[in-house]
Design a protein around this motif. Structure first.
Motif, mmCIF file in Angstrom:
data_model
loop_
_atom_site.group_PDB
_atom_site.id
_atom_site.type_symbol
_atom_site.label_atom_id
_atom_site.label_comp_id
_atom_site.label_asym_id
_atom_site.label_seq_id
_atom_site.Cartn_x
_atom_site.Cartn_y
_atom_site.Cartn_z
ATOM 1 N N GLU A 85 0.893 -1.266 -0.016
ATOM 2 C CA GLU A 85 0.042 0.079 0.060
ATOM 3 C C GLU A 85 0.840 1.326 -0.077
ATOM 4 O O GLU A 85 1.605 1.733 0.980
ATOM 5 C CB GLU A 85 -0.972 -0.029 1.008
ATOM 6 C CG GLU A 85 -1.987 -1.176 1.104
ATOM 7 C CD GLU A 85 -2.922 -0.700 2.354
ATOM 8 O OE1 GLU A 85 -2.801 -0.095 3.351
ATOM 9 O OE2 GLU A 85 -3.922 -1.461 2.395
ATOM 10 N N VAL A 86 0.732 1.980 -1.214
ATOM 11 C CA VAL A 86 1.786 3.314 -1.267
ATOM 12 C C VAL A 86 0.656 4.324 -1.028
ATOM 13 O O VAL A 86 -0.309 4.816 -1.406
ATOM 14 C CB VAL A 86 2.162 3.271 -2.754
ATOM 15 C CG1 VAL A 86 2.711 4.703 -2.736
ATOM 16 C CG2 VAL A 86 3.116 2.279 -3.198
ATOM 17 N N HIS A 87 1.234 5.246 0.064
ATOM 18 C CA HIS A 87 0.276 6.270 0.470
ATOM 19 C C HIS A 87 0.877 7.501 -0.038
ATOM 20 O O HIS A 87 2.055 7.912 0.011
ATOM 21 C CB HIS A 87 0.571 6.495 2.123
ATOM 22 C CG HIS A 87 -0.007 5.453 2.794
ATOM 23 N ND1 HIS A 87 0.494 4.192 3.108
ATOM 24 C CD2 HIS A 87 -1.278 5.338 3.554
ATOM 25 C CE1 HIS A 87 0.107 3.446 3.664
ATOM 26 N NE2 HIS A 87 -1.350 4.143 4.192
ATOM 27 N N VAL A 88 0.014 8.394 -0.738
ATOM 28 C CA VAL A 88 0.229 9.750 -1.387
ATOM 29 C C VAL A 88 -0.308 10.590 -0.434
ATOM 30 O O VAL A 88 -1.417 10.611 -0.140
ATOM 31 C CB VAL A 88 -0.463 9.923 -2.749
ATOM 32 C CG1 VAL A 88 -0.218 10.983 -3.485
ATOM 33 C CG2 VAL A 88 0.002 8.701 -3.661
ATOM 34 N N GLU A 89 0.700 11.149 0.201
ATOM 35 C CA GLU A 89 0.323 12.369 1.248
ATOM 36 C C GLU A 89 0.459 13.767 0.936
ATOM 37 O O GLU A 89 1.199 14.275 -0.001
ATOM 38 C CB GLU A 89 1.168 12.090 2.419
ATOM 39 C CG GLU A 89 1.374 10.679 2.911
ATOM 40 C CD GLU A 89 2.506 10.195 3.984
ATOM 41 O OE1 GLU A 89 2.443 9.442 4.358
ATOM 42 O OE2 GLU A 89 3.632 10.716 3.854
ATOM 43 N N LEU A 90 -0.568 14.442 1.531
ATOM 44 C CA LEU A 90 -0.694 15.955 1.255
ATOM 45 C C LEU A 90 -0.138 16.615 2.479
ATOM 46 O O LEU A 90 -0.355 16.399 3.515
ATOM 47 C CB LEU A 90 -2.180 16.375 1.248
ATOM 48 C CG LEU A 90 -2.415 17.838 0.966
ATOM 49 C CD1 LEU A 90 -1.722 18.335 -0.334
ATOM 50 C CD2 LEU A 90 -3.785 18.116 0.733
ATOM 51 N N SER A 91 0.917 17.651 2.170
ATOM 52 C CA SER A 91 1.446 18.420 3.001
ATOM 53 C C SER A 91 1.961 19.804 2.533
ATOM 54 O O SER A 91 2.622 19.668 1.345
ATOM 55 C CB SER A 91 2.952 17.794 3.685
ATOM 56 O OG SER A 91 3.542 18.659 4.654
ATOM 57 N N ASP A 92 1.395 20.932 3.071
ATOM 58 C CA ASP A 92 1.819 22.211 2.548
ATOM 59 C C ASP A 92 1.301 22.215 1.045
ATOM 60 O O ASP A 92 1.954 22.890 0.056
ATOM 61 C CB ASP A 92 3.390 22.300 2.806
ATOM 62 C CG ASP A 92 3.828 22.620 4.117
ATOM 63 O OD1 ASP A 92 2.943 22.967 4.945
ATOM 64 O OD2 ASP A 92 5.014 22.140 4.519
ATOM 65 N N ASN A 93 0.150 21.895 0.636
ATOM 66 C CA ASN A 93 -0.445 21.819 -0.423
ATOM 67 C C ASN A 93 0.438 21.123 -1.718
ATOM 68 O O ASN A 93 0.143 21.556 -2.602
ATOM 69 C CB ASN A 93 -0.476 23.403 -0.869
ATOM 70 C CG ASN A 93 -1.833 23.518 -1.966
ATOM 71 O OD1 ASN A 93 -2.893 22.775 -2.045
ATOM 72 N ND2 ASN A 93 -1.535 24.414 -2.925
ATOM 73 N N MET A 94 1.135 20.211 -1.256
ATOM 74 C CA MET A 94 1.915 19.318 -2.131
ATOM 75 C C MET A 94 1.784 17.892 -1.757
ATOM 76 O O MET A 94 1.602 17.532 -0.750
ATOM 77 C CB MET A 94 3.480 19.650 -2.008
ATOM 78 C CG MET A 94 3.781 21.242 -2.012
ATOM 79 S SD MET A 94 3.418 21.761 -3.892
ATOM 80 C CE MET A 94 5.182 20.766 -4.618
ATOM 81 N N TYR A 95 1.437 17.078 -2.941
ATOM 82 C CA TYR A 95 1.532 15.732 -2.767
ATOM 83 C C TYR A 95 2.844 15.111 -2.886
ATOM 84 O O TYR A 95 3.630 15.429 -3.733
ATOM 85 C CB TYR A 95 0.373 15.171 -3.594
ATOM 86 C CG TYR A 95 -1.017 15.399 -3.494
ATOM 87 C CD1 TYR A 95 -1.605 14.699 -2.426
ATOM 88 C CD2 TYR A 95 -1.786 16.154 -4.270
ATOM 89 C CE1 TYR A 95 -2.856 15.047 -2.194
ATOM 90 C CE2 TYR A 95 -2.873 16.536 -3.838
ATOM 91 C CZ TYR A 95 -3.654 15.712 -2.921
ATOM 92 O OH TYR A 95 -4.801 16.120 -2.709
ATOM 93 N N SER A 96 3.234 14.081 -2.140
ATOM 94 C CA SER A 96 4.236 13.267 -2.272
ATOM 95 C C SER A 96 4.007 11.907 -1.849
ATOM 96 O O SER A 96 2.910 11.436 -1.189
ATOM 97 C CB SER A 96 5.443 13.970 -1.560
ATOM 98 O OG SER A 96 5.122 13.852 -0.151
ATOM 99 N N ILE A 97 4.887 10.919 -2.036
ATOM 100 C CA ILE A 97 4.845 9.511 -1.951
ATOM 101 C C ILE A 97 5.599 9.205 -0.553
ATOM 102 O O ILE A 97 6.703 9.616 -0.519
ATOM 103 C CB ILE A 97 5.231 8.716 -2.937
ATOM 104 C CG1 ILE A 97 4.347 8.868 -4.326
ATOM 105 C CG2 ILE A 97 5.152 7.116 -2.648
ATOM 106 C CD1 ILE A 97 4.779 8.107 -5.593
#
Length: 217
Positions: free
Chosen positions: A187-199
């Motif tokens: 399960e790969v999580h795509v996370e939102l932080s400071d209006n930016m998505y990253s894996i």
């Protein structure tokens, strides 16, 4: 043969992960496409979708990919192994060919916590390293056994080159005829932080350890 285990542990250590700007939010389809683009760029050197997703250029993506290969060579101990320039260059190409053999399939994506997403990735372990240590040592011992004149014994540097050459020859054949183990799901999580998505980096590391396992060296 600890060097090879270090190689495998850094295959993904510098994986390119330019963040994706959260312009107007992301859908589950977007998350799936994003993960696919990062994996394709990092393993297959396919930058077409990655540059679209991250608003980067192909030159920037290629530079990141080349730096990843440099890190694999350095952190894997090849830069300081005293290898000939020819064998060193051959290994660098081998690692690129090996990355391209990564066998994965990006599956469904669902909404996760904090406006993030969870993307399932099926990964099949590349078995090129199974039993590699024993096969390399057997090949070196067989060649050394043919030396009957003590004056012809190779120096330590020559033995080192011989070991790495034998390992290279075996790996080239295994990469040319790849075999894989049973697929596993990450399960790969795509996370939102400071209006930016990253894996999530831990997820990528878990995926890499499945794709290129070192347990059976």
């Amino acid at each position: 043969m600890k060097t090879k285990k270090r190689i495998l542990s850094v295959i993904l250590a510098a994986m390119m992960m330019l963040a994706l700007t959260a312009c107007g939010g992301m859908t589950t389809d977007d998350a799936k496409t994003y993960v696919q683009s990062v994996l394709d760029a990092s393993y297959k050197a396919d930058f077409s979708e990655y540059t679209e997703q991250t608003d980067s250029t192909e030159e920037e993506a290629q530079q990141l990919f080349d730096e990843n290969l440099d890190n694999i060579m350095s952190m894997g101990g090849f830069t300081d192994a005293g290898l000939s320039e020819e064998l060193s260059a051959s290994y660098r190409q081998l690692f690129q060919d090996m990355l391209a053999q990564a066998k994965y399939e990006v599956g469904s994506a669902t909404e996760g916590e904090d406006d993030g997403f969870v993307v399932e990735v099926s990964a099949e372990p590349f078995t090129a390293f199974d039993g590699l240590q024993d096969e390399v040592m057997s090949a070196v011992e067989a060649e050394m056994a043919n030396i009957t004149d003590i004056s012809q014994l190779p120096s330590q540097d020559e033995i080192n080159e011989m070991v790495f050459q034998k390992m290279y020859d075996i790996l080239v054949q295994r990469v040319a005829e790849p075999t894989y183990g049973e697929a596993q799901t990450v399960e790969v999580h795509v996370e939102l932080s400071d209006n930016m998505y990253s894996i999530n980096e831990d997820d990528l590391t878990e995926l890499d350890l499945i794709l290129f396992p070192a347990d059976n060296l």
